[in-house]
Write a protein that holds these residues in place. Sequence first.
Motif, short mmCIF file in Angstrom:
data_model
loop_
_atom_site.label_atom_id
_atom_site.label_comp_id
_atom_site.label_asym_id
_atom_site.label_seq_id
_atom_site.Cartn_x
_atom_site.Cartn_y
_atom_site.Cartn_z
N ASP A 1 0.83 -1.21 0.00
CA ASP A 1 0.00 0.00 0.00
C ASP A 1 0.86 1.26 0.00
N ALA A 2 2.07 1.14 -0.53
CA ALA A 2 3.00 2.28 -0.56
C ALA A 2 2.45 3.41 -1.42
N ALA A 3 2.95 4.61 -1.16
CA ALA A 3 2.66 5.78 -1.98
C ALA A 3 3.99 6.24 -2.58
N PRO A 4 4.41 5.65 -3.70
CA PRO A 4 5.73 5.97 -4.25
C PRO A 4 5.87 7.44 -4.60
N ALA A 5 7.08 7.95 -4.43
CA ALA A 5 7.39 9.33 -4.78
C ALA A 5 7.29 9.51 -6.29
N PRO A 6 6.95 10.72 -6.76
CA PRO A 6 6.87 10.96 -8.21
C PRO A 6 8.14 10.55 -8.95
N ALA A 7 9.30 10.73 -8.31
CA ALA A 7 10.56 10.35 -8.97
C ALA A 7 10.62 8.84 -9.19
N ASP A 8 10.12 8.06 -8.21
CA ASP A 8 10.11 6.60 -8.37
C ASP A 8 9.08 6.17 -9.42
N GLN A 9 7.96 6.87 -9.49
CA GLN A 9 6.96 6.57 -10.52
C GLN A 9 7.54 6.80 -11.91
N ALA A 10 8.23 7.92 -12.08
CA ALA A 10 8.82 8.24 -13.39
C ALA A 10 9.91 7.23 -13.75
N LEU A 11 10.71 6.84 -12.75
CA LEU A 11 11.78 5.87 -12.99
C LEU A 11 11.20 4.51 -13.39
N ALA A 12 10.11 4.12 -12.72
CA ALA A 12 9.50 2.83 -13.03
C ALA A 12 8.94 2.81 -14.45
N ILE A 13 8.25 3.87 -14.85
CA ILE A 13 7.69 3.94 -16.21
C ILE A 13 8.81 3.87 -17.25
N GLU A 14 9.85 4.66 -17.04
CA GLU A 14 10.96 4.67 -18.00
C GLU A 14 11.62 3.30 -18.09
N ALA A 15 11.84 2.68 -16.95
CA ALA A 15 12.49 1.37 -16.94
C ALA A 15 11.65 0.32 -17.64
N LEU A 16 10.37 0.24 -17.29
CA LEU A 16 9.51 -0.78 -17.87
C LEU A 16 9.34 -0.61 -19.37
N GLU A 17 9.10 0.62 -19.81
CA GLU A 17 8.83 0.84 -21.23
C GLU A 17 10.09 0.77 -22.09
N SER A 18 11.25 0.72 -21.44
CA SER A 18 12.49 0.50 -22.19
C SER A 18 12.94 -0.96 -22.12
N GLY A 19 12.12 -1.82 -21.51
CA GLY A 19 12.42 -3.24 -21.51
C GLY A 19 13.20 -3.73 -20.32
N ARG A 20 13.28 -2.92 -19.26
CA ARG A 20 14.01 -3.33 -18.07
C ARG A 20 13.07 -3.88 -17.00
N VAL A 21 13.65 -4.48 -15.98
CA VAL A 21 12.91 -5.04 -14.86
C VAL A 21 12.96 -4.05 -13.70
N VAL A 22 11.81 -3.81 -13.08
CA VAL A 22 11.75 -3.01 -11.86
C VAL A 22 11.76 -3.99 -10.69
N TRP A 23 12.82 -3.95 -9.90
CA TRP A 23 13.08 -4.93 -8.84
C TRP A 23 12.91 -4.25 -7.48
N MET B 1 -2.21 0.60 -25.33
CA MET B 1 -1.12 1.39 -25.92
C MET B 1 -1.28 2.87 -25.63
N ALA B 2 -2.51 3.37 -25.63
CA ALA B 2 -2.75 4.81 -25.56
C ALA B 2 -2.29 5.43 -24.25
N VAL B 3 -2.19 4.65 -23.18
CA VAL B 3 -1.85 5.23 -21.88
C VAL B 3 -0.34 5.17 -21.59
N GLN B 4 0.42 4.57 -22.47
CA GLN B 4 1.85 4.47 -22.22
C GLN B 4 2.54 5.81 -22.44
N ALA B 5 3.63 6.01 -21.71
CA ALA B 5 4.37 7.26 -21.82
C ALA B 5 5.01 7.40 -23.19
N ASP B 6 5.50 6.28 -23.75
CA ASP B 6 6.17 6.32 -25.05
C ASP B 6 5.75 5.10 -25.87
N PRO B 7 4.59 5.16 -26.51
CA PRO B 7 4.11 4.01 -27.30
C PRO B 7 5.07 3.59 -28.41
#
Length: 291
Positions: free
Chosen positions: A13-35, A268-274
């Motif tokens: 039930d965490a409330a991630p910081a905006p910086a962590d949210q941005a990092l997660a989106i960038e990592a996932l959409e570039s093909g990396r694993v968020v660990w 697809m439409a909701v992704q940061a970089d389709p």
Amino acid sequence: MDRLVTLPIDRWDAAPAPADQALAIEALESGRVVWMPALAFGFEPRESVLFDPALGAQAKNISLDPRRHLLRGTSADAAARELLQTMMQRYADAAGRIVQALLPRYGAGLHWGRTSFRPCEIEGRRTSWRKDDTRLHVDAFPSSPTGGRRILRVFSNVHPQDGTRRWRLGEPFEDVARRFLPAIRAPWPGSAALLHRLRVTKQPRSPYDHYMGRLHDRMKADPAYQTSCDQIVHEFPPGGTWLVYTDLASHAAMRGQYMLEQTFLVEMAVQADPARAPLRVLERMLGRALA
């Protein structure tokens, strides 16, 4: 490029910081694993009986439809089935909370897929080459075409002792496609409708689903590729959780027992970089629309 990004999240039930949210989106959409090594899923004492590989003797995965509350893939008795369903539903709900908190931009574009519990050891399990997940592959659903929607998965190693989950992570998706796509023929005219009419697929396959399925098969069927391509090995210890787009990240599960997994389909439409999605990559390479 590092294939994993680590986040210090330790609560569902965490409330991630905006910086962590941005990092997660960038990592996932570039093909990396968020660990998230500190994000553990807890079991209740009475659920200890579920750490039994015999529960999964029917199939490699025990699956739950978390919206219709349908459990499949186990020969457990009524009492164990009730425990399984309750535990897996709790995991589905927890996975939904962390995904929605970490990836809020996906919002209404996030759709629930199946929840699975995998009590059997991967290493040494006998199966066909096409179903052998110890071979590097990108995910495609043969009977449930996605039509271009993304496959986002949440995994948790819930081994009660010290059993790690060993993965291989392979080369970028564009490199995979560049290697195998030229040898893949276009789908036969009318084949999608025929497969649907014969109930091989739940809905007609798009050309995208055809190519993704063939990429999956070509990767697994090539033993030289499995050993020679650029790849790393990573051990996921018990008590950790990771997220990854398994249609984008080339991966193989080599060893491990007792894992929970939740699948989501992402529009697809909701992704940061389709443009980085497999659909768009394949369309650029083939020069035509695929979905």
